[in-house]
Design an enzyme around this catalytic site. Structure first.
Site, PDB file in Angstrom:
ATOM      1  N   ARG A  96     -11.461 -10.954  69.686  1.00 40.77           N
ATOM      2  CA  ARG A  96     -11.252 -12.208  68.947  1.00 40.77           C
ATOM      3  C   ARG A  96     -10.621 -13.242  69.880  1.00 40.77           C
ATOM      4  O   ARG A  96     -10.848 -14.443  69.771  1.00 40.77           O
ATOM      5  CB  ARG A  96     -10.354 -11.962  67.729  1.00 40.77           C
ATOM      6  CG  ARG A  96     -10.949 -10.959  66.752  1.00 40.77           C
ATOM      7  CD  ARG A  96      -9.980 -10.602  65.645  1.00 40.77           C
ATOM      8  NE  ARG A  96      -8.756  -9.992  66.152  1.00 40.77           N
ATOM      9  CZ  ARG A  96      -7.683  -9.713  65.420  1.00 40.77           C
ATOM     10  NH1 ARG A  96      -7.688  -9.999  64.133  1.00 40.77           N
ATOM     11  NH2 ARG A  96      -6.619  -9.152  65.967  1.00 40.77           N
ATOM     12  N   SER A 151      -1.705  -7.449  56.293  1.00 44.43           N
ATOM     13  CA  SER A 151      -2.368  -8.275  55.273  1.00 44.43           C
ATOM     14  C   SER A 151      -3.423  -7.479  54.506  1.00 44.43           C
ATOM     15  O   SER A 151      -3.486  -7.550  53.273  1.00 44.43           O
ATOM     16  CB  SER A 151      -2.978  -9.528  55.900  1.00 44.43           C
ATOM     17  OG  SER A 151      -3.769  -9.202  57.013  1.00 44.43           O
ATOM     18  N   HIS A 181       2.957 -10.601  62.564  1.00 39.57           N
ATOM     19  CA  HIS A 181       1.538 -10.544  62.128  1.00 39.57           C
ATOM     20  C   HIS A 181       0.953 -11.958  62.257  1.00 39.57           C
ATOM     21  O   HIS A 181       0.925 -12.514  63.350  1.00 39.57           O
ATOM     22  CB  HIS A 181       1.503  -9.970  60.713  1.00 39.57           C
ATOM     23  CG  HIS A 181       0.137  -9.623  60.199  1.00 39.57           C
ATOM     24  ND1 HIS A 181      -0.943  -9.388  61.011  1.00 39.57           N
ATOM     25  CD2 HIS A 181      -0.330  -9.462  58.920  1.00 39.57           C
ATOM     26  CE1 HIS A 181      -2.012  -9.106  60.268  1.00 39.57           C
ATOM     27  NE2 HIS A 181      -1.663  -9.158  59.000  1.00 39.57           N
ATOM     28  N   HIS A 223      -0.566  -5.082  70.509  1.00 41.44           N
ATOM     29  CA  HIS A 223      -1.246  -4.758  69.248  1.00 41.44           C
ATOM     30  C   HIS A 223      -0.948  -3.310  68.880  1.00 41.44           C
ATOM     31  O   HIS A 223      -0.798  -2.461  69.762  1.00 41.44           O
ATOM     32  CB  HIS A 223      -2.765  -4.951  69.359  1.00 41.44           C
ATOM     33  CG  HIS A 223      -3.406  -5.115  68.030  1.00 41.44           C
ATOM     34  ND1 HIS A 223      -3.862  -4.050  67.278  1.00 41.44           N
ATOM     35  CD2 HIS A 223      -3.628  -6.224  67.279  1.00 41.44           C
ATOM     36  CE1 HIS A 223      -4.343  -4.503  66.146  1.00 41.44           C
ATOM     37  NE2 HIS A 223      -4.218  -5.810  66.103  1.00 41.44           N
ATOM     38  N   ASP A 233      -4.042 -14.106  68.291  1.00 40.64           N
ATOM     39  CA  ASP A 233      -3.173 -15.268  68.113  1.00 40.64           C
ATOM     40  C   ASP A 233      -2.853 -16.006  69.412  1.00 40.64           C
ATOM     41  O   ASP A 233      -2.321 -17.118  69.378  1.00 40.64           O
ATOM     42  CB  ASP A 233      -1.860 -14.833  67.444  1.00 40.64           C
ATOM     43  CG  ASP A 233      -2.106 -14.296  66.049  1.00 40.64           C
ATOM     44  OD1 ASP A 233      -2.943 -14.886  65.341  1.00 40.64           O
ATOM     45  OD2 ASP A 233      -1.494 -13.290  65.673  1.00 40.64           O
TER      46      ASP A 233
HETATM   47  N1  CMX Z   1       6.287  -8.691  73.862  1.00 38.17           N
HETATM   48  C1  CMX Z   1       7.401  -7.944  74.092  1.00 38.17           C
HETATM   49  N2  CMX Z   1       7.574  -6.692  73.672  1.00 38.17           N
HETATM   50  C2  CMX Z   1       6.550  -6.140  73.007  1.00 38.17           C
HETATM   51  C3  CMX Z   1       5.344  -6.817  72.762  1.00 38.17           C
HETATM   52  C4  CMX Z   1       5.239  -8.150  73.205  1.00 38.17           C
HETATM   53  N3  CMX Z   1       4.166  -8.901  72.968  1.00 38.17           N
HETATM   54  N4  CMX Z   1       4.508  -6.007  72.084  1.00 38.17           N
HETATM   55  C5  CMX Z   1       5.180  -4.854  71.899  1.00 38.17           C
HETATM   56  N5  CMX Z   1       6.413  -4.939  72.453  1.00 38.17           N
HETATM   57  C6  CMX Z   1       7.489  -3.950  72.385  1.00 38.17           C
HETATM   58  C7  CMX Z   1       7.824  -3.672  70.930  1.00 38.17           C
HETATM   59  O1  CMX Z   1       8.682  -4.684  70.394  1.00 38.17           O
HETATM   60  C8  CMX Z   1       8.457  -2.320  71.006  1.00 38.17           C
HETATM   61  O2  CMX Z   1       9.785  -2.484  71.487  1.00 38.17           O
HETATM   62  P1  CMX Z   1      10.980  -1.572  70.946  1.00 38.17           P
HETATM   63  O3  CMX Z   1      10.619  -0.195  71.380  1.00 38.17           O
HETATM   64  O4  CMX Z   1      12.170  -2.142  71.614  1.00 38.17           O
HETATM   65  O5  CMX Z   1      10.992  -1.729  69.462  1.00 38.17           O
HETATM   66  C9  CMX Z   1       7.644  -1.650  72.117  1.00 38.17           C
HETATM   67  O6  CMX Z   1       7.050  -2.718  72.883  1.00 38.17           O
HETATM   68  C10 CMX Z   1       6.532  -0.752  71.601  1.00 38.17           C
HETATM   69  O7  CMX Z   1       5.737  -1.496  70.708  1.00 38.17           O
HETATM   70  P2  CMX Z   1       4.176  -1.158  70.563  1.00 38.17           P
HETATM   71  O8  CMX Z   1       4.059   0.235  70.035  1.00 38.17           O
HETATM   72  O9  CMX Z   1       3.430  -1.495  71.788  1.00 38.17           O
HETATM   73  O10 CMX Z   1       3.715  -2.226  69.460  1.00 38.17           O
HETATM   74  P3  CMX Z   1       3.840  -2.114  67.891  1.00 38.17           P
HETATM   75  O11 CMX Z   1       2.655  -1.397  67.375  1.00 38.17           O
HETATM   76  O12 CMX Z   1       5.169  -1.629  67.465  1.00 38.17           O
HETATM   77  O13 CMX Z   1       3.766  -3.650  67.454  1.00 38.17           O
HETATM   78  C11 CMX Z   1       2.952  -5.876  67.549  1.00 38.17           C
HETATM   79  C12 CMX Z   1       2.574  -4.390  67.532  1.00 38.17           C
HETATM   80  C13 CMX Z   1       1.682  -6.711  67.425  1.00 38.17           C
HETATM   81  C14 CMX Z   1       3.834  -6.160  66.316  1.00 38.17           C
HETATM   82  C15 CMX Z   1       3.706  -6.196  68.857  1.00 38.17           C
HETATM   83  O14 CMX Z   1       2.852  -5.994  69.949  1.00 38.17           O
HETATM   84  C16 CMX Z   1       4.279  -7.592  68.896  1.00 38.17           C
HETATM   85  O15 CMX Z   1       5.402  -7.811  68.407  1.00 38.17           O
HETATM   86  N6  CMX Z   1       3.512  -8.591  69.479  1.00 38.17           N
HETATM   87  C17 CMX Z   1       3.941  -9.974  69.469  1.00 38.17           C
HETATM   88  C18 CMX Z   1       3.671 -10.600  68.109  1.00 38.17           C
HETATM   89  C19 CMX Z   1       2.197 -10.799  67.895  1.00 38.17           C
HETATM   90  O16 CMX Z   1       1.477 -11.321  68.722  1.00 38.17           O
HETATM   91  N7  CMX Z   1       1.712 -10.413  66.695  1.00 38.17           N
HETATM   92  C20 CMX Z   1       0.331 -10.635  66.283  1.00 38.17           C
HETATM   93  C21 CMX Z   1      -0.489  -9.373  66.214  1.00 38.17           C
HETATM   94  C22 CMX Z   1      -1.914  -9.667  65.812  1.00 38.17           C
HETATM   95  C23 CMX Z   1      -2.152  -9.564  64.328  1.00 38.17           C
HETATM   96  O17 CMX Z   1      -1.586 -10.354  63.585  1.00 38.17           O
HETATM   97  O18 CMX Z   1      -2.936  -8.713  63.896  1.00 38.17           O
END
Ligand code: CMX
Length: 434
Positions: A326, A240, A270, A317, A372
């Site tokens: 938060r 964002s 996000h 994250h 969240d």
């Molecule tokens: N549940 C399951 N798997 C997860 C996970 C979760 N909460 N968080 C990360 N992973 C997985 C990723 O999908 C990724 O898998 P692949 O290798 O198969 O693609 C792996 O772990 C590595 O990811 P990462 O480097 O730890 O995390 P990223 O930086 O790629 O992504 C985020 C960050 C937030 C998108 C991810 O942790 C996620 O999808 N979380 C759930 C959704 C969420 O809560 N989003 C809100 C974030 C807060 C905000 O809006 O700022």
């Protein structure tokens, strides 16, 4: 509002030479390297953005202008008898880095009131939209519809002066920010309350008036203040914030930029994660027939989600490596105000099981909860149970930080953003594969 503009103008004049000097004398100094993993993997950790409005430490979490969230809540002026500060005072603080006095905050509240009337054509556009439009699509649509009001756009067409370009950007930003809570409440009442709208109450500040227009009694006004402030900024690289900065770098105005910001925030990875958390918890609740799950039962539900290929919403994250402050701020609020709430108990059991499970699964770099994981439960408790709406609240909050950033972007003359791309052949050649 002259005090704020004058203060900001002084801060900008003091700051500009630092940016100019860094560019002129140290422009070739490296901030870091970029690996193939970073280029393909979403640019994690690449240091290519500069902002002073907030900084995210991976272990400590967010600081606004050098202050932690509890410090921000403590320092900023509050309405009489309320626990949380004026949202308007955060706008002052993020822009200037100075904590406003009570009088400065209250002047700003009055200034926001003058700007918060929503044009009728915005309401007409919202009323004409398909009934099943997502609230985030409606919100983005309403914001971009107001682009014709832009003072920045007008100033550009009249010949924009680079040194003063931040002033019409500040004006647009203040106008837009003042209107966003009212638009959000309008969308809510239109979509979920049979268009039974509640008029603006000019005696109330932003948080108070938002609660009033939503039709949710006190202490929801304080919930709104806490929520908007908590979600305001998370440095510049998240989707964002970065999309706002990127769009504004083309000299697009605040309306175009914030509409784009909302579109990015609407993604489930996000901002939409807050609604996904609630949807997912309701699934557990249905399966459990309203009983509080044991740790074993909750663990099974979490594993089932992971094994079906989904992420656990509200956990993980891209930057943080510890529990998000938060989340903690909101958890403390829950312990104080909704300790016996069943959904809070679900969130609590999740906190006890998810980090271990994510560690055991071994994929997520951060197994801890983010902002969240907790926020929807508070909204639900106070009667806002239409969880499709939750990301709109995030959008109002996030506008504060992103608008402060694009005002400073214009003040410091940041140029159009244009990183470089390579072809896969080129990357393979760099890797020595070809
Ligand atoms: N549940 C399951 N798997 C997860 C996970 C979760 N909460 N968080 C990360 N992973 C997985 C990723 O999908 C990724 O898998 P692949 O290798 O198969 O693609 C792996 O772990 C590595 O990811 P990462 O480097 O730890 O995390 P990223 O930086 O790629 O992504 C985020 C960050 C937030 C998108 C991810 O942790 C996620 O999808 N979380 C759930 C959704 C969420 O809560 N989003 C809100 C974030 C807060 C905000 O809006 O700022």
């Amino acid at each position: 509002m002259q005090t704020l503009i004058d203060k900001l103008s002084k801060k900008i004049d003091e700051h500009r030479p630092r940016t100019v000097r860094l560019l002129k004398e140290y422009g070739d100094v490296e901030l870091g390297k970029v690996t193939i993993g970073q280029a393909i993997g979403g640019m994690r950790g690449v240091k290519v953005l500069v902002t002073d409005i907030s900084y995210l430490d991976p272990n400590e979490g967010i600081r606004y202008r050098g202050k932690t969230l509890p410090e921000v809540f403590e320092l900023l002026p509050k309405p009489a008898g309320k626990d949380y500060p004026y949202v308007e005072s955060l706008w002052f603080f993020l822009l200037t880095g100075d904590v406003p006095t009570q009088a400065e905050a209250e002047d700003l509240v009055e200034e926001f009131k003058k700007r918060r009337k929503i044009p009728q054509y915005v309401k007409d556009i919202l009323n004409a939209a398909p009934k099943d439009s997502h609230p985030m699509a409606l919100f983005s649509m309403a914001v971009v519809a107001m682009q014709k009001e832009s003072k920045f756009y007008k100033a550009y067409n009249e010949g924009l002066d680079k040194m003063t370009a931040w002033i019409p950007m500040y004006e647009d930003s203040t106008d837009l920010l003042a209107k966003m809570p009212g638009i959000a409440a309008y969308i809510y009442r239109m979509k979920y309350k049979n268009s039974d709208f509640i008029d603006d109450d000019m005696s109330l500040d932003m948080g108070g008036n938002f609660a009033h227009m939503m039709g949710i009694p006190v202490p929801y006004d304080d919930v709104a203040r806490m929520y908007f402030i908590t979600h305001a900024d998370h440095e510049s690289g998240n989707v964002s914030a970065h999309s706002t900065h990127l769009i504004a770098s083309a000299l697009s105005d605040a309306y175009y930029s914030i509409s784009g910001m909302l579109n990015g925030l609407a993604g489930p990875l996000h901002g939409l994660a807050n609604q996904e958390v609630l949807r997912w918890i309701q699934g557990v609740r249905e399966q459990m027939g309203n009983k509080i799950p044991t740790k074993e039962e909750m663990s099974k539900f979490v594993w089932d989600t992971l094994n079906s290929g989904q992420v656990i919403p509200g956990y993980g994250h891209a930057v943080l490596r510890k529990t998000d402050p938060r989340y903690t701020v909101q958890r403390e609020f829950c312990i104080k105000h909704l300790n016996d709430d069943i959904l809070f108990k679900y969130v609590d059991v999740l906190y006890q099981v998810v980090p271990d499970i994510l560690r055991e699964q071994g994929k997520a770099k951060n197994p801890w909860p983010n902002v969240d994981a907790q926020s929807g439960v508070i909204q639900w408790f106070y009667g806002l149970q239409e969880y499709d709406f939750y990301t709109v609240l995030f959008g109002v909050g996030r506008a504060i930080g992103t608008l402060a950033n694009i005002t400073w972007d214009r003040a410091l003359g940041y140029p159009i953003e244009r990183p470089k791309s390579l072809t896969t052949d080129m990357v393979e050649a760099v890797a020595g594969i070809k």
